[in-house]
Design a protein around this motif. Sequence first.
Motif, PDB file in Angstrom:
ATOM      1  N   GLN A 337       0.857  -1.177   0.000  1.00  0.00           N
ATOM      2  CA  GLN A 337       0.000   0.000   0.000  1.00  0.00           C
ATOM      3  C   GLN A 337       0.901   1.237   0.000  1.00  0.00           C
ATOM      4  O   GLN A 337       1.965   1.240   0.624  1.00  0.00           O
ATOM      5  CB  GLN A 337      -0.892  -0.008   1.240  1.00  0.00           C
ATOM      6  N   THR A 341      -1.835   6.608   1.197  1.00  0.00           N
ATOM      7  CA  THR A 341      -3.100   5.883   1.394  1.00  0.00           C
ATOM      8  C   THR A 341      -3.153   5.256   2.773  1.00  0.00           C
ATOM      9  O   THR A 341      -4.189   5.294   3.459  1.00  0.00           O
ATOM     10  CB  THR A 341      -3.253   4.792   0.316  1.00  0.00           C
ATOM     11  N   LEU A 342      -2.034   4.684   3.199  1.00  0.00           N
ATOM     12  CA  LEU A 342      -1.980   4.057   4.521  1.00  0.00           C
ATOM     13  C   LEU A 342      -2.174   5.098   5.620  1.00  0.00           C
ATOM     14  O   LEU A 342      -2.927   4.880   6.583  1.00  0.00           O
ATOM     15  CB  LEU A 342      -0.639   3.343   4.680  1.00  0.00           C
ATOM     16  N   THR A 345      -5.819   6.155   5.791  1.00  0.00           N
ATOM     17  CA  THR A 345      -6.663   5.131   6.409  1.00  0.00           C
ATOM     18  C   THR A 345      -6.543   5.159   7.932  1.00  0.00           C
ATOM     19  O   THR A 345      -7.549   5.134   8.648  1.00  0.00           O
ATOM     20  CB  THR A 345      -6.263   3.739   5.893  1.00  0.00           C
ATOM     21  N   LEU A 346      -5.321   5.237   8.418  1.00  0.00           N
ATOM     22  CA  LEU A 346      -5.119   5.259   9.860  1.00  0.00           C
ATOM     23  C   LEU A 346      -5.738   6.505  10.492  1.00  0.00           C
ATOM     24  O   LEU A 346      -6.374   6.424  11.551  1.00  0.00           O
ATOM     25  CB  LEU A 346      -3.627   5.193  10.176  1.00  0.00           C
ATOM     26  N   ARG A 348      -8.227   8.285   9.314  1.00  0.00           N
ATOM     27  CA  ARG A 348      -9.693   8.189   9.228  1.00  0.00           C
ATOM     28  C   ARG A 348     -10.253   7.340  10.365  1.00  0.00           C
ATOM     29  O   ARG A 348     -11.348   7.598  10.877  1.00  0.00           O
ATOM     30  CB  ARG A 348     -10.083   7.590   7.879  1.00  0.00           C
ATOM     31  N   GLU A 349      -9.488   6.338  10.776  1.00  0.00           N
ATOM     32  CA  GLU A 349      -9.912   5.453  11.864  1.00  0.00           C
ATOM     33  C   GLU A 349      -9.480   5.965  13.236  1.00  0.00           C
ATOM     34  O   GLU A 349      -9.576   5.248  14.228  1.00  0.00           O
ATOM     35  CB  GLU A 349      -9.347   4.044  11.637  1.00  0.00           C
ATOM     36  N   ILE A 393      -7.483  -2.851  11.613  1.00  0.00           N
ATOM     37  CA  ILE A 393      -7.463  -1.723  10.669  1.00  0.00           C
ATOM     38  C   ILE A 393      -6.342  -1.911   9.643  1.00  0.00           C
ATOM     39  O   ILE A 393      -6.539  -1.711   8.444  1.00  0.00           O
ATOM     40  CB  ILE A 393      -7.304  -0.397  11.436  1.00  0.00           C
ATOM     41  N   LEU A 394      -5.174  -2.294  10.118  1.00  0.00           N
ATOM     42  CA  LEU A 394      -4.047  -2.514   9.200  1.00  0.00           C
ATOM     43  C   LEU A 394      -4.290  -3.716   8.299  1.00  0.00           C
ATOM     44  O   LEU A 394      -3.911  -3.693   7.113  1.00  0.00           O
ATOM     45  CB  LEU A 394      -2.759  -2.668   9.985  1.00  0.00           C
ATOM     46  N   GLN A 396      -7.156  -4.714   7.147  1.00  0.00           N
ATOM     47  CA  GLN A 396      -8.079  -4.267   6.111  1.00  0.00           C
ATOM     48  C   GLN A 396      -7.399  -3.324   5.121  1.00  0.00           C
ATOM     49  O   GLN A 396      -7.654  -3.370   3.918  1.00  0.00           O
ATOM     50  CB  GLN A 396      -9.284  -3.582   6.751  1.00  0.00           C
ATOM     51  N   ALA A 397      -6.495  -2.493   5.618  1.00  0.00           N
ATOM     52  CA  ALA A 397      -5.795  -1.542   4.748  1.00  0.00           C
ATOM     53  C   ALA A 397      -4.896  -2.248   3.760  1.00  0.00           C
ATOM     54  O   ALA A 397      -4.704  -1.776   2.618  1.00  0.00           O
ATOM     55  CB  ALA A 397      -4.967  -0.582   5.587  1.00  0.00           C
TER      56      ALA A 397
END
Length: 399
Positions: A337, A341-342, A345-346, A348-349, A393-394, A396-397
């Motif tokens: 990834q 983007t990574l 994602t982190l 956002r969570e 979370i990771l 899924q990412a």
Amino acid sequence: MQSQTTSHLNITQLRADTPGCQDSLFMNSAGASLMPQPVVQAMQDYLQLETQLGGYEVERMQQAQIAKLYEETARLLNTKPGNIAYAYSATDAMIQALSAIPFRAGDTILTTNNDYVSNQLAFLSMQLRFGIRLLRVNDLPNGDLDLTHLDELIRTYRPVLVAITHMPTNSGLVLPAEEVGKLCHEYGVWYLLDAAQSVGQLTLDVNRIQADFLVATGRKFLRGPRNTGFLYVSDRVLEAGLSPLFIDRRAATWTSPETYTLQTSARRFEPQEISLLTVGLAEAVHYANQVGIDAISQQNQNLMHQLRTGLQQLDGLTLLDWGSQQGNILTFHTIRQSLPTLEATLRRERVFFTTQYSASALIDFQRKGVDWLIRLSPHYFNTMDEIDAVVDILAQALG
């Protein structure tokens, strides 16, 4: 709060004292941790007094609260209050210590490949300006410090100073501070330990470590305010009469137009300004002592075992932490990834983390073949459920 054993940590109370952990997955205590509410309250109370009375009057009134810093830090490190000096940061404390050692051209400093970037920059600057020779101790194949090579370098070059970072900023590696101290003590070499990432998460005993100087910051695992730190100074340093190059008015008494008398204690290394930040740091160290550093350390080991075990099972994720002993920092890289983007994602969570690039630890990044890493650093107020959530979370990412 009474000092607690590991099995009786009151996680509910610890989290109630930490409002910032209620709506996030906070994994950034190696950067700047979340301050407990008693720390914030102590600073707010002090600031409120300053608005009414001014800084000098409040400092006079709050001498007992300020003295708490030396007493609590001495308790944390198993030393005496007179061996502790307040500093604005670990780097400030490091500079004060370095300036006290009477280096001459050709003198040698021994350090490691895993030293903190600010320390390395200071050594390189000294090398350029004063002709100091900087040598680095080899690592073993597993990442541990090669103590045999350290012994050889000490015997060959007779360094003036051995300076190591107990736990690097970019890795979970914990260096063998006590073993290094034994060698320095045997050969009579000044020993400086940067404990910025280990104080507040590991049990530290300066009598066992045998450091001449130990520097630390308040903002990381001690959970204090930014722009605070402290310097431990050994009796050996004080008895040798070492003092910083530039002495502030708290450090000495001006006794005649041409003379001054140094403070007999470590406060000869202190700056002039004492403020609400000093009181905040005192309260943070007190809080850690009340929770119990052994209990904190054990809880941290449990959290990190869960995090490392979970992330090791994710395909496409490479853990970058080497060494036989590791602490509360986990670093990883992935090619599955992109970094933007990574990171998105982190965030956002609501995961709080740090991204580091090669300039923060040039030697280590080069040998690991990466140009960035993500650092996670939970602390004892985190829960196992939060660790599992970060792993999910990771996972899924990475798809």
